[in-house]
Design a protein around this motif. Structure first.
Motif, PDB file in Angstrom:
ATOM      1  N   ARG A  41       0.805  -1.221   0.000  1.00 34.28           N
ATOM      2  CA  ARG A  41       0.000   0.000   0.000  1.00 34.28           C
ATOM      3  C   ARG A  41       0.846   1.284   0.000  1.00 34.28           C
ATOM      4  NH1 ARG A  41      -5.435  -0.781   1.078  1.00 34.28           N
ATOM      5  NH2 ARG A  41      -5.986  -2.943   1.410  1.00 34.28           N
ATOM      6  N   LYS A  42       2.097   1.178  -0.473  1.00 32.78           N
ATOM      7  CA  LYS A  42       2.975   2.350  -0.572  1.00 32.78           C
ATOM      8  C   LYS A  42       3.426   2.525  -2.010  1.00 32.78           C
ATOM      9  CE  LYS A  42       3.221   3.059   3.954  1.00 32.78           C
ATOM     10  NZ  LYS A  42       2.684   4.283   4.585  1.00 32.78           N
ATOM     11  N   GLY A  43       4.033   3.677  -2.278  1.00 32.38           N
ATOM     12  CA  GLY A  43       4.589   3.913  -3.596  1.00 32.38           C
ATOM     13  C   GLY A  43       5.939   3.240  -3.763  1.00 32.38           C
ATOM     14  N   PRO A  44       6.335   2.912  -4.989  1.00 37.92           N
ATOM     15  CA  PRO A  44       7.664   2.329  -5.223  1.00 37.92           C
ATOM     16  C   PRO A  44       8.772   3.285  -4.784  1.00 37.92           C
ATOM     17  CG  PRO A  44       6.264   2.072  -7.162  1.00 37.92           C
ATOM     18  CD  PRO A  44       5.557   3.007  -6.227  1.00 37.92           C
ATOM     19  N   GLU A  45       9.791   2.711  -4.175  1.00 44.97           N
ATOM     20  CA  GLU A  45      10.931   3.475  -3.669  1.00 44.97           C
ATOM     21  C   GLU A  45      12.182   3.026  -4.422  1.00 44.97           C
ATOM     22  OE1 GLU A  45      13.499   3.509   0.521  1.00 44.97           O
ATOM     23  OE2 GLU A  45      11.829   2.144   0.214  1.00 44.97           O
ATOM     24  N   LEU A  46      12.897   3.978  -4.995  1.00 47.20           N
ATOM     25  CA  LEU A  46      14.071   3.626  -5.783  1.00 47.20           C
ATOM     26  C   LEU A  46      15.187   3.082  -4.904  1.00 47.20           C
ATOM     27  CD1 LEU A  46      15.406   3.723  -8.614  1.00 47.20           C
ATOM     28  CD2 LEU A  46      16.341   5.939  -7.945  1.00 47.20           C
ATOM     29  N   LEU A  47      15.709   1.900  -5.296  1.00 42.80           N
ATOM     30  CA  LEU A  47      16.822   1.284  -4.578  1.00 42.80           C
ATOM     31  C   LEU A  47      18.145   1.468  -5.328  1.00 42.80           C
ATOM     32  CD1 LEU A  47      15.503  -2.183  -3.360  1.00 42.80           C
ATOM     33  CD2 LEU A  47      16.148  -0.230  -1.931  1.00 42.80           C
ATOM     34  N   MET A  48      18.116   1.119  -6.606  1.00 39.53           N
ATOM     35  CA  MET A  48      19.345   1.122  -7.393  1.00 39.53           C
ATOM     36  C   MET A  48      19.049   1.648  -8.789  1.00 39.53           C
ATOM     37  SD  MET A  48      21.663  -0.235  -5.384  1.00 39.53           S
ATOM     38  CE  MET A  48      23.017  -0.988  -6.287  1.00 39.53           C
ATOM     39  N   TYR A  49      20.033   2.361  -9.338  1.00 40.23           N
ATOM     40  CA  TYR A  49      19.918   2.929 -10.685  1.00 40.23           C
ATOM     41  C   TYR A  49      21.232   2.662 -11.396  1.00 40.23           C
ATOM     42  CZ  TYR A  49      19.192   6.552 -14.271  1.00 40.23           C
ATOM     43  OH  TYR A  49      19.038   7.239 -15.456  1.00 40.23           O
ATOM     44  N   THR A  50      21.172   1.986 -12.535  1.00 42.10           N
ATOM     45  CA  THR A  50      22.382   1.589 -13.259  1.00 42.10           C
ATOM     46  C   THR A  50      22.243   1.951 -14.722  1.00 42.10           C
ATOM     47  OG1 THR A  50      22.507  -0.322 -11.777  1.00 42.10           O
ATOM     48  CG2 THR A  50      23.975  -0.325 -13.676  1.00 42.10           C
ATOM     49  N   TYR A  51      23.329   2.451 -15.268  1.00 45.77           N
ATOM     50  CA  TYR A  51      23.354   2.747 -16.698  1.00 45.77           C
ATOM     51  C   TYR A  51      24.214   1.712 -17.404  1.00 45.77           C
ATOM     52  CZ  TYR A  51      24.702   4.894 -21.116  1.00 45.77           C
ATOM     53  OH  TYR A  51      24.952   5.132 -22.436  1.00 45.77           O
ATOM     54  N   SER A  52      23.679   1.097 -18.423  1.00 45.69           N
ATOM     55  CA  SER A  52      24.363   0.124 -19.270  1.00 45.69           C
ATOM     56  C   SER A  52      24.817  -1.085 -18.451  1.00 45.69           C
ATOM     57  CB  SER A  52      25.531   0.800 -19.979  1.00 45.69           C
ATOM     58  OG  SER A  52      25.998  -0.014 -21.038  1.00 45.69           O
ATOM     59  N   SER A  53      25.832  -1.795 -18.912  1.00 42.24           N
ATOM     60  CA  SER A  53      26.254  -3.026 -18.249  1.00 42.24           C
ATOM     61  C   SER A  53      27.176  -2.740 -17.078  1.00 42.24           C
ATOM     62  CB  SER A  53      26.976  -3.933 -19.253  1.00 42.24           C
ATOM     63  OG  SER A  53      26.078  -4.548 -20.123  1.00 42.24           O
ATOM     64  N   GLY A  54      27.265  -3.730 -16.175  1.00 38.29           N
ATOM     65  CA  GLY A  54      28.190  -3.605 -15.063  1.00 38.29           C
ATOM     66  C   GLY A  54      27.518  -3.850 -13.739  1.00 38.29           C
ATOM     67  N   ASN A  55      28.304  -3.631 -12.693  1.00 40.99           N
ATOM     68  CA  ASN A  55      27.829  -3.823 -11.323  1.00 40.99           C
ATOM     69  C   ASN A  55      27.784  -2.503 -10.582  1.00 40.99           C
ATOM     70  OD1 ASN A  55      28.034  -6.462 -12.059  1.00 40.99           O
ATOM     71  ND2 ASN A  55      29.586  -7.017 -10.565  1.00 40.99           N
ATOM     72  N   LYS A  56      26.861  -2.439  -9.624  1.00 41.46           N
ATOM     73  CA  LYS A  56      26.808  -1.280  -8.736  1.00 41.46           C
ATOM     74  C   LYS A  56      26.450  -1.767  -7.349  1.00 41.46           C
ATOM     75  CE  LYS A  56      24.790   3.322  -8.347  1.00 41.46           C
ATOM     76  NZ  LYS A  56      23.893   4.307  -9.000  1.00 41.46           N
ATOM     77  N   GLU A  57      27.179  -1.273  -6.359  1.00 42.70           N
ATOM     78  CA  GLU A  57      26.959  -1.720  -4.991  1.00 42.70           C
ATOM     79  C   GLU A  57      26.552  -0.541  -4.120  1.00 42.70           C
ATOM     80  OE1 GLU A  57      29.938  -4.451  -3.590  1.00 42.70           O
ATOM     81  OE2 GLU A  57      29.678  -3.749  -1.528  1.00 42.70           O
ATOM     82  N   ASP A  58      25.595  -0.789  -3.225  1.00 46.56           N
ATOM     83  CA  ASP A  58      25.169   0.236  -2.275  1.00 46.56           C
ATOM     84  C   ASP A  58      24.775  -0.472  -0.996  1.00 46.56           C
ATOM     85  OD1 ASP A  58      22.645   2.924  -2.255  1.00 46.56           O
ATOM     86  OD2 ASP A  58      24.234   2.368  -0.856  1.00 46.56           O
ATOM     87  N   GLY A  59      25.699  -0.470  -0.032  1.00 51.53           N
ATOM     88  CA  GLY A  59      25.431  -1.149   1.228  1.00 51.53           C
ATOM     89  C   GLY A  59      25.229  -2.635   1.019  1.00 51.53           C
ATOM     90  N   ARG A  60      24.087  -3.152   1.433  1.00 55.93           N
ATOM     91  CA  ARG A  60      23.813  -4.585   1.304  1.00 55.93           C
ATOM     92  C   ARG A  60      23.270  -4.959  -0.078  1.00 55.93           C
ATOM     93  NH1 ARG A  60      19.751  -6.322   3.894  1.00 55.93           N
ATOM     94  NH2 ARG A  60      18.767  -4.334   4.450  1.00 55.93           N
ATOM     95  N   PHE A  61      23.087  -3.981  -0.929  1.00 50.46           N
ATOM     96  CA  PHE A  61      22.482  -4.216  -2.246  1.00 50.46           C
ATOM     97  C   PHE A  61      23.530  -4.127  -3.361  1.00 50.46           C
ATOM     98  CE2 PHE A  61      18.117  -4.140  -0.827  1.00 50.46           C
ATOM     99  CZ  PHE A  61      18.152  -3.345   0.310  1.00 50.46           C
ATOM    100  N   THR A  62      23.447  -5.075  -4.293  1.00 54.90           N
ATOM    101  CA  THR A  62      24.284  -5.060  -5.478  1.00 54.90           C
ATOM    102  C   THR A  62      23.421  -5.292  -6.698  1.00 54.90           C
ATOM    103  OG1 THR A  62      26.203  -5.940  -4.289  1.00 54.90           O
ATOM    104  CG2 THR A  62      26.229  -6.129  -6.689  1.00 54.90           C
ATOM    105  N   ALA A  63      23.546  -4.399  -7.677  1.00 53.55           N
ATOM    106  CA  ALA A  63      22.815  -4.552  -8.928  1.00 53.55           C
ATOM    107  C   ALA A  63      23.789  -4.945 -10.020  1.00 53.55           C
ATOM    108  CB  ALA A  63      22.102  -3.255  -9.288  1.00 53.55           C
TER     109      ALA A  63
END
Lengths: 112, 113
Positions: A41-63
């Motif tokens: 019942r809430k709006g989507p909250e952005l966790l990760m934003y990535t451009y093109s290929s590769g990895n991105k890490e933010d705390g416990r999250f990796t995209a």
């Protein structure tokens, strides 16, 4: 067939587990890849934003983005009960300026 | 809190009626996007406005229309409502008009009876 496919789950894991969430897509013009978290019942909250290929890490999250395979992933380390939510992948690019195309969302439950 | 506000939070109405949903973007954002979320279709893009001008249309029904005003707030008008229009309607905003990060509001839950 949908442009973005995401396993809806549900996915249930114990606290502390590593969670892997995935999406596949068919539109090769997609260049921007996002993961959103949505609590009930809430709006989507952005966790990760990535451009093109590769990895991105933010705390416990990796995209991760693999454009050659048209496959993106989100890893959550040391999962917590507060991570219980629906996780949505989203993509944009090419002529779809600004338009986000979403996966169906994966329902995740982390139990203590 | 994303900084995007939406009113009302809940709306219950009858078939055939018309409703207006309102969205105020984050301070400084010029783009407003509208999305519809239903159980069977997921989150679907409806329409995008940038600084008062329509920039893109998605799967928006002809019974639906939107506009963005000079103060940058936006309204989504839904008319001749049908049971199938019951859904969550989200507004999102971003700084520019291309590929930027979109921040979502809390949504308006519409129930058509």
């Amino acid at each position: 067939q949908k442009e973005v496919e995401q396993d809806p789950g549900p996915l249930s894991v114990p606290e502390g587990a590593i969670v892997s969430l995935n999406c596949t897509y068919s539109n090769s013009a997609f260049q921007y890849f996002m993961w959103y978290r949505q609590y009930s019942r809430k709006g989507p909250e952005l966790l990760m934003y990535t451009y093109s290929s590769g990895n991105k890490e933010d705390g416990r999250f990796t995209a991760q983005v693999d454009k050659s395979s048209k496959y993106i992933s989100l890893f959550i380390r040391d999962s917590q009960p507060s991570d219980s939510a629906t996780y949505l992948c989203a993509m944009s690019g090419g002529t779809s300026y600004g338009k986000l195309t979403f996966g169906q969302g994966t329902i995740l439950t982390v139990h203590p | 809190d994303s900084g995007v506000t939406q009113t009302p939070k809940h709306l219950i109405t009858a078939t055939g009626q018309r409703v207006t949903l309102r969205c105020s973007p984050r301070s400084g954002d010029l783009s407003v996007y509208w999305y519809q979320q239903s159980l069977d279709q997921g989150l679907q893009f409806l329409i995008h406005y940038y600084n008062g001008e329509e920039r893109a249309k998605g799967n928006i029904l002809e019974r639906f229309s939107a506009q963005q005003f000079p103060d940058l707030h936006s309204e989504l008008n839904l008319s001749s409502l049908e049971l199938g229009d019951s859904a969550l309607y989200f507004c999102a905003s971003s700084v520019g008009s291309r590929q930027e990060t979109q921040y979502f509001g809390p949504g308006t839950r519409l129930l058509v009876l």
